[in-house]
Design an enzyme around this catalytic site. Structure first.
Site: not given
Ligand code: GLA
Length: 600
Positions: A157, A239
């Protein structure tokens, strides 16, 4: 040999393939339970496991590498392969993941001129030396080498943090130079700003999206971004948030199971791949929880990483698991599904405390004293996690019954201040630095300040903040001046075996409370910490995580792999002087309802 390619769809052996993946972080699940979790993923009809690789676990000290036990990434991947599961690996130097400092090793912090997650040669040199050890494990397990890894991610991210494409390219190059040749991807929030900042789309790195609802809308935004860059690529949610993590002092967050199943169905009808985040959340053992950054007041995350996922913290199926298996059966009738593996946890009532001893009486068994003129932050003392004790002597310069003023300047995260062994203040981040007024009982007074690192932030710009340096940064003032001449004790509590429980116990001081319980065979259980204040627990010498009376989760999960047949030792390190003479083990978690709601 199998093949995996990215065309306008995912192609496995040249055939269209839908990635049905679930996240399991191997360092959050005991190795004796890996098979249980992976089998349950397979039995739900899924075909792929995804994991992050936490750098701080594998390089606990600069140049010291560890890939054994719960850190045995190779074995985890091989167990997945034996079950016929493909793997997606996200080895990014930064993983977020509610993991201490997002997986960055705290030993980087003393290099104050270095910028992490940036195209900084000093940072990249550390990543390179880590990748020299990590990548060989992954390279030989790629599908291109006959293994099960089909795809790897660059960073994590990054579009939620920065837009430095040279840095992303540098990380990619460090991977590729070491033999990574499976397709690469990035993952970001699926809106324009994030995707523009965090992707390498013009370098042909697949852009994936992270979200947990409004699947069609989010995938449409991802598709539009692909098309703007002339790509007709498969659409993947890297995700899909099926639950959420929890913080101290806030209610546990739950997500409706049917709503989740409906959103997952929609995602699979529109897209080509999904990764459930999390499939099995597991536990932040020891001190590996992170902290949610807020503008003024950061909030620390709890030990359980249950996440309200399809498997609960223990690894057993929840309602979500069954509903998601139904979705697979509906959309992919030829996929193999099966019955889940289920473990039982045991309860043991009212175990008597065998002995207890105060921390101040056993310091030599836990640490070497380090002296300095001014107090040093934890990381400058060579320590990454746990507690640091700062000790000095202060003279009484005022009338015997007058109040003296003590101030801890720039301390994190939590300070317990003792004068002649008596606690005179407990301060958190928002109060550290305020006056502590107390009458000094003697001419010469021992001052002890126990600082707790409650977990570094795992996301956002505060990764770079001074506050990630724990312990005491600037100094301690008494009256109006800095006090010099300090003794420091690093207390990472990685080895508590040398404690002499006959060394003496004082009420109100931090202490170790030791219990013994018997088991017929190794078994899962949950330690009920109700009645104890704040601290962490050790089962047979292993730190299973933090507890805190503020809740909401009052139990600590103990996987059977940490227990044994016969006598087991349980030690609670408790810092508030709040304790009971007995403790119970439960067969399920105990969760309190609080006034304050948790927010996503
Ligand atoms: C983001 C991050 C993950 C995690 C989620 C929340 O998407 O990439 O690593 O922190 O948020 O659980």
């Amino acid at each position: 040999m199998h093949t995996f390619e990215i065309s306008n769809e995912f192609l496995l052996d040249g055939e269209p393939f839908t990635i049905l993946s679930g996240s399991i972080h191997y360092t959050r699940v005991h190795p004796t339970d890996w098979h249980h979790s992976l089998y349950n993923l397979k039995a739900m009809g899924f075909n792929t496991v995804e994991t992050y690789v936490p750098w701080n676990m594998h390089e606990p000290e600069s140049g010291v590498f560890d890939f054994a036990g719960i850190k045995d990434l190779a074995r985890f991947l091989d167990e997945a392969a034996e079950l016929g599961l493909w793997a997606i690996v996200r080895p990014s130097p930064f993983i977020c993941a509610e993991w201490e400092w997002g997986g960055l090793p705290a030993w980087l912090l003393p290099e104050r001129s270095m910028r992490v997650r940036a195209n900084d040669p000093a940072f990249l040199a550390h990543v390179a030396s880590y990748y020299d050890r990590l990548m060989p494990i992954l390279v030989e397990r790629q599908i291109t080498h006959g293994g099960n890894i089909i795809m790897m991610q660059i960073e994590n991210e990054y579009g939620s943090y920065c837009e430095d494409k040279d840095y992303l390219r540098a990380i990619r190059d460090l991977m590729v130079e070491r033999g990574v040749d499976v397709p690469l991807c990035t993952s970001d929030g699926p809106w324009c700003g994030c995707l523009r900042a965090g992707t390498l789309i013009d370098d042909d790195v697949l852009a994936t999206g992270n979200f947990g609802s409004r699947s069609a809308e989010n995938l449409a935004a991802l598709k539009a971004f692909h098309e703007e860059h002339g790509k007709n690529w498969p659409l993947m949610c890297m995700e899909f948030w099926d639950g959420w993590f929890n913080r101290w002092g806030e209610n546990v967050i739950r997500r409706d199971a049917q709503d989740l199943a409906d959103c997952v169905r929609e995602c699979l009808q529109v897209g080509n791949g999904i990764n459930l985040y999390m499939f099995h959340g597991g536990t932040n053992f020891a001190f590996m929880n992170a902290c949610s950054a807020r503008h003024t007041h950061d909030i620390h995350q709890v030990t359980s990483y249950d996440y309200d996922a399809p498997l609960n913290e223990e690894g057993n199926p929840t309602e979500k698991w069954y509903l998601l298996r139904d979705v697979v059966r509906e959309l992919f009738p030829s996929a193999w599904t099966g019955e889940p593996l289920i473990k039982e946890a045991v309860a043991v009532e009212s175990i008597e405390c065998k002995e207890r001893v105060s921390l101040f009486n056993v310091l030599d068994a836990l640490s070497e004293p380090v002296t300095s003129q001014y107090p040093q932050p934890m990381e400058d003392l060579g320590q990454s996690y746990g507690y640091t004790l700062y000790t000095t002597q202060i003279e009484r310069d005022i009338a015997p019954d007058a109040e003296e003023r003590i101030r801890v300047i720039d301390g994190r995260d939590r300070a317990k201040v003792y004068v002649e062994g008596t606690c005179v203040a407990t301060q958190y981040q928002e109060h550290i630095g305020e006056d502590i007024k107390c009458v000094l009982p003697a001419e010469q007074n021992r001052l002890d300040i126990l600082m707790e690192n409650m977990g570094r932030v795992g996301y956002g710009h505060k990764l770079l903040a001074d506050t990630q340096h724990k312990g005491i940064r600037t100094g301690v003032c008494v009256d109006l001046h800095f006090i010099t001449g300090w003794e420091q004790r690093c207390l990472p509590l990685t080895d508590i075996s040398g404690i002499d429980y006959s060394a003496g116990f004082e009420e109100g001081q931090p202490a170790f409370h030791r219990f013994e319980f018997n088991l017929d065979e190794p078994a899962d259980t949950f330690i009920d910490t109700t009645g104890f204040g704040k601290g962490c627990a050790f089962v047979n010498g292993v730190n299973v995580g933090r507890f805190w009376e503020v809740g909401p989760i009052m139990t600590l999960y103990v996987p059977h792999g940490f227990t044994r047949a016969g006598v087991n030792e349980l030690v609670l390190f408790e810092t508030e002087g709040v304790y009971e003479s007995t403790i119970s083990l439960r067969s399920e978690p105990l969760i309190r309802h609080l006034e304050k709601e948790g927010v996503e």
